[in-house]
Design a protein around this motif. Structure first.
Motif, PDB file in Angstrom:
ATOM      1  N   GLY A  88       0.803  -1.223   0.000  1.00 51.25           N
ATOM      2  CA  GLY A  88       0.000   0.000   0.000  1.00 51.25           C
ATOM      3  C   GLY A  88       0.833   1.268   0.000  1.00 51.25           C
ATOM      4  O   GLY A  88       0.328   2.347  -0.276  1.00 51.25           O
ATOM      5  N   GLY A  89       2.095   1.173   0.286  1.00 52.48           N
ATOM      6  CA  GLY A  89       2.930   2.367   0.331  1.00 52.48           C
ATOM      7  C   GLY A  89       3.191   2.964  -1.037  1.00 52.48           C
ATOM      8  O   GLY A  89       3.547   4.126  -1.165  1.00 52.48           O
ATOM      9  N   GLY A  90       3.017   2.232  -2.083  1.00 52.01           N
ATOM     10  CA  GLY A  90       3.233   2.758  -3.427  1.00 52.01           C
ATOM     11  C   GLY A  90       4.658   2.576  -3.898  1.00 52.01           C
ATOM     12  O   GLY A  90       4.908   2.479  -5.102  1.00 52.01           O
ATOM     13  N   SER A  91       5.589   2.561  -3.005  1.00 57.66           N
ATOM     14  CA  SER A  91       6.982   2.448  -3.426  1.00 57.66           C
ATOM     15  C   SER A  91       7.248   1.077  -4.040  1.00 57.66           C
ATOM     16  O   SER A  91       8.016   0.961  -4.995  1.00 57.66           O
ATOM     17  CB  SER A  91       7.916   2.688  -2.249  1.00 57.66           C
ATOM     18  N   PHE A  92       6.608   0.069  -3.544  1.00 60.49           N
ATOM     19  CA  PHE A  92       6.792  -1.274  -4.088  1.00 60.49           C
ATOM     20  C   PHE A  92       6.265  -1.339  -5.523  1.00 60.49           C
ATOM     21  O   PHE A  92       6.930  -1.869  -6.423  1.00 60.49           O
ATOM     22  CB  PHE A  92       6.086  -2.291  -3.188  1.00 60.49           C
ATOM     23  N   LEU A  93       5.073  -0.771  -5.736  1.00 62.25           N
ATOM     24  CA  LEU A  93       4.498  -0.762  -7.081  1.00 62.25           C
ATOM     25  C   LEU A  93       5.350   0.075  -8.037  1.00 62.25           C
ATOM     26  O   LEU A  93       5.561  -0.289  -9.189  1.00 62.25           O
ATOM     27  CB  LEU A  93       3.065  -0.231  -7.039  1.00 62.25           C
ATOM     28  N   TYR A  94       5.833   1.195  -7.565  1.00 67.19           N
ATOM     29  CA  TYR A  94       6.679   2.056  -8.394  1.00 67.19           C
ATOM     30  C   TYR A  94       7.950   1.326  -8.813  1.00 67.19           C
ATOM     31  O   TYR A  94       8.337   1.369  -9.982  1.00 67.19           O
ATOM     32  CB  TYR A  94       7.025   3.340  -7.627  1.00 67.19           C
ATOM     33  N   LEU A  95       8.599   0.623  -7.854  1.00 70.57           N
ATOM     34  CA  LEU A  95       9.803  -0.125  -8.181  1.00 70.57           C
ATOM     35  C   LEU A  95       9.506  -1.254  -9.168  1.00 70.57           C
ATOM     36  O   LEU A  95      10.285  -1.509 -10.086  1.00 70.57           O
ATOM     37  CB  LEU A  95      10.445  -0.690  -6.924  1.00 70.57           C
ATOM     38  N   LEU A  96       8.384  -1.900  -9.016  1.00 72.74           N
ATOM     39  CA  LEU A  96       8.013  -2.983  -9.908  1.00 72.74           C
ATOM     40  C   LEU A  96       7.785  -2.476 -11.338  1.00 72.74           C
ATOM     41  O   LEU A  96       8.293  -3.061 -12.306  1.00 72.74           O
ATOM     42  CB  LEU A  96       6.751  -3.670  -9.363  1.00 72.74           C
ATOM     43  N   ILE A  97       7.061  -1.390 -11.446  1.00 73.13           N
ATOM     44  CA  ILE A  97       6.793  -0.821 -12.768  1.00 73.13           C
ATOM     45  C   ILE A  97       8.084  -0.297 -13.398  1.00 73.13           C
ATOM     46  O   ILE A  97       8.345  -0.470 -14.585  1.00 73.13           O
ATOM     47  CB  ILE A  97       5.732   0.288 -12.652  1.00 73.13           C
ATOM     48  N   GLU A  98       8.922   0.339 -12.599  1.00 70.04           N
ATOM     49  CA  GLU A  98      10.181   0.878 -13.115  1.00 70.04           C
ATOM     50  C   GLU A  98      11.073  -0.246 -13.651  1.00 70.04           C
ATOM     51  O   GLU A  98      11.692  -0.091 -14.716  1.00 70.04           O
ATOM     52  CB  GLU A  98      10.899   1.637 -11.992  1.00 70.04           C
ATOM     53  N   LYS A  99      11.162  -1.360 -12.936  1.00 69.63           N
ATOM     54  CA  LYS A  99      12.003  -2.469 -13.381  1.00 69.63           C
ATOM     55  C   LYS A  99      11.431  -3.130 -14.644  1.00 69.63           C
ATOM     56  O   LYS A  99      12.182  -3.625 -15.473  1.00 69.63           O
ATOM     57  CB  LYS A  99      12.136  -3.528 -12.269  1.00 69.63           C
ATOM     58  N   MET A 100      10.111  -3.130 -14.778  1.00 64.68           N
ATOM     59  CA  MET A 100       9.501  -3.777 -15.938  1.00 64.68           C
ATOM     60  C   MET A 100       9.707  -2.951 -17.217  1.00 64.68           C
ATOM     61  O   MET A 100       9.931  -3.508 -18.280  1.00 64.68           O
ATOM     62  CB  MET A 100       8.006  -3.995 -15.695  1.00 64.68           C
ATOM     63  N   PHE A 101       9.640  -1.647 -17.099  1.00 64.55           N
ATOM     64  CA  PHE A 101       9.705  -0.812 -18.283  1.00 64.55           C
ATOM     65  C   PHE A 101      11.069  -0.218 -18.550  1.00 64.55           C
ATOM     66  O   PHE A 101      11.366   0.201 -19.649  1.00 64.55           O
ATOM     67  CB  PHE A 101       8.663   0.308 -18.208  1.00 64.55           C
ATOM     68  N   LEU A 102      11.924  -0.184 -17.599  1.00 58.54           N
ATOM     69  CA  LEU A 102      13.231   0.424 -17.843  1.00 58.54           C
ATOM     70  C   LEU A 102      14.344  -0.537 -17.850  1.00 58.54           C
ATOM     71  O   LEU A 102      14.595  -1.554 -17.653  1.00 58.54           O
ATOM     72  CB  LEU A 102      13.502   1.488 -16.785  1.00 58.54           C
TER      73      LEU A 102
END
Length: 97
Positions: A83-97
């Protein structure tokens, strides 16, 4: 009183009735004392059993209470990570970058 002295001075085989009567009285007294001891022991055993049951119930309650607290803390940690958002952000960043 002279009769008592005569009875006490009698040979064993002559005053056997008196000795049997004394023995019966003594045995009755011992029997009463043994019953009293038995009642006391049973009462102590019942108190001990009750105390052990109380302790056992408290230990079981504490154990299950601790387990639910630990599970609640685990869920809190999981929700805070997701729920903190940081986990989702890291996941999306690793998938697209």
């Amino acid at each position: 009183m002279p009769e008592k002295e005569d009875v006490d001075n009698m040979p064993i085989w002559q005053n056997h009735e008196q000795r049997i009567t004394r023995l019966e009285i003594t045995m009755t007294g011992l029997s009463d004392k043994m019953e009293s001891v038995e009642r006391t022991v049973r009462k102590g055993n019942d108190e001990q059993k009750e105390l052990l049951n109380t302790i056992n119930n408290r230990m079981v309650d504490e154990f299950f209470k601790k387990k639910t607290i630990n599970l609640n803390n685990g869920w809190k940690l999981l929700f805070s990570l997701i729920g903190g958002g940081s986990f989702l952000y890291l996941l999306i960043e690793k998938m697209f970058l």
